[in-house]
Design a protein around this motif. Structure first.
Motif: not given
Length: 303
Positions: A171-191
């Protein structure tokens, strides 16, 4: 009937569930599970909205947490007040929680014998967001995900009475993956918020600068970096089918939805040519259903 301010406060937060990459509390689950999952989601969404400065206007959340109006924009003060209210959820004596979403969480926490630690991890992750704007290494980013994402999966296992060391690891691996995916989607917004969740060591390797991330669209180096991080998330999601295969019934469908949601988001990122800068690539419902089916087929082979 006009909803009360308290109801509107909770509804505004819970209404964001439809925008997540994965189904939060789908219809096929037992009603009790759906209620408990939404109670936990309400807390997780509230703490993220505080950390991101995305609360509904008007300062109602701050008032519920006992803060003065001028403190509602102080994210660290809000997080401190939220932690104080969270401790009321688990206290055996004293006041009941003040915020409506935490009052809603309390019966779930007691009925399911939850502990404060996962919730405190989510608060600490958002405190870190106020202080840490860049991550030098992938190990540093993974440690952040340990606070910001992994507690959610652990809470799902706890709510459904299926916690075990091996399931927690997967579960930890899956959740870390989901967080990375969200970060990739939101690169511009996060910047725009002066945050970068791409490890500096990887940016240097692919010769990507912060100016490159601020461009309207991604050049070849940015696309290569995003593809690299997407593969990293994909590898972590490989822990999903064994996790799904280890449980039965409707929980199998729920966990497959989480993993399939991550896979379909990665498919959307790939379909965009790994150019995430114009806006977040979003998965389609047909893609989500296909990926969930693939996860379930793989899960059968893992048993």
């Amino acid at each position: 009937m006009t909803p009360t301010p308290t109801a509107r406060t909770g509804d505004a937060t819970l209404g964001k569930a439809a925008d997540e990459n994965f189904p939060v509390a789908p219809f096929f689950l037992p009603r009790a599970w759906r209620g408990d999952l939404m109670a936990v989601y309400g807390f997780a969404r509230l703490v993220d909205d505080i950390g991101d400065g995305d609360l509904a206007p008007g300062g109602a959340d701050g008032r519920h947490l006992g803060l003065e109006p001028e403190q509602s924009d102080d994210r660290l003060a809000m997080l401190d007040a939220l932690e104080t209210d969270l401790r009321r959820v688990f206290a055996t004596t004293g006041e009941e929680p003040h915020h409506p979403l935490l009052r809603n969480l309390r019966p779930t926490a007691w009925r399911r014998a939850l502990t404060p630690e996962p919730f405190l991890g989510l608060i600490e992750a958002n405190r870190q967001d106020q202080k840490v704007r860049r991550y030098g290494t992938y190990a540093e980013l993974a440690a952040y995900c340990e606070l910001s994402a992994n507690p959610v999966g652990r809470l799902v296992l706890a709510l459904t009475g299926t916690t075990s060391p091996e399931r927690v690891r997967r579960s930890d691996a899956v959740c870390t993956a989901l967080q990375i995916v969200e970060h990739l989607q939101d690169v511009a917004e996060d910047l725009e918020r002066d945050r970068i969740y791409l490890p500096a060591e990887d940016m240097e390797r692919f010769r990507v600068t912060e100016a490159d991330l601020a461009a309207p669209s991604a050049g070849a180096s940015v696309r290569a970096l995003i593809a690299y991080e997407a593969q990293r998330a994909s590898d972590l999601l490989d822990e999903g089918p064994p996790l799904v295969g280890s449980v039965d019934g409707r929980l199998k469908l729920l966990l497959a939805g989480f993993v399939g949601g991550g896979r379909s988001a990665l498919t959307a990122i790939s379909a965009a040519g790994f150019d995430v800068l114009p806006g977040p690539p979003k998965a389609t419902k047909p893609s989500l259903l296909r990926e969930v089916g693939t996860v379930l087929r793989r899960a059968r082979g893992e048993r």
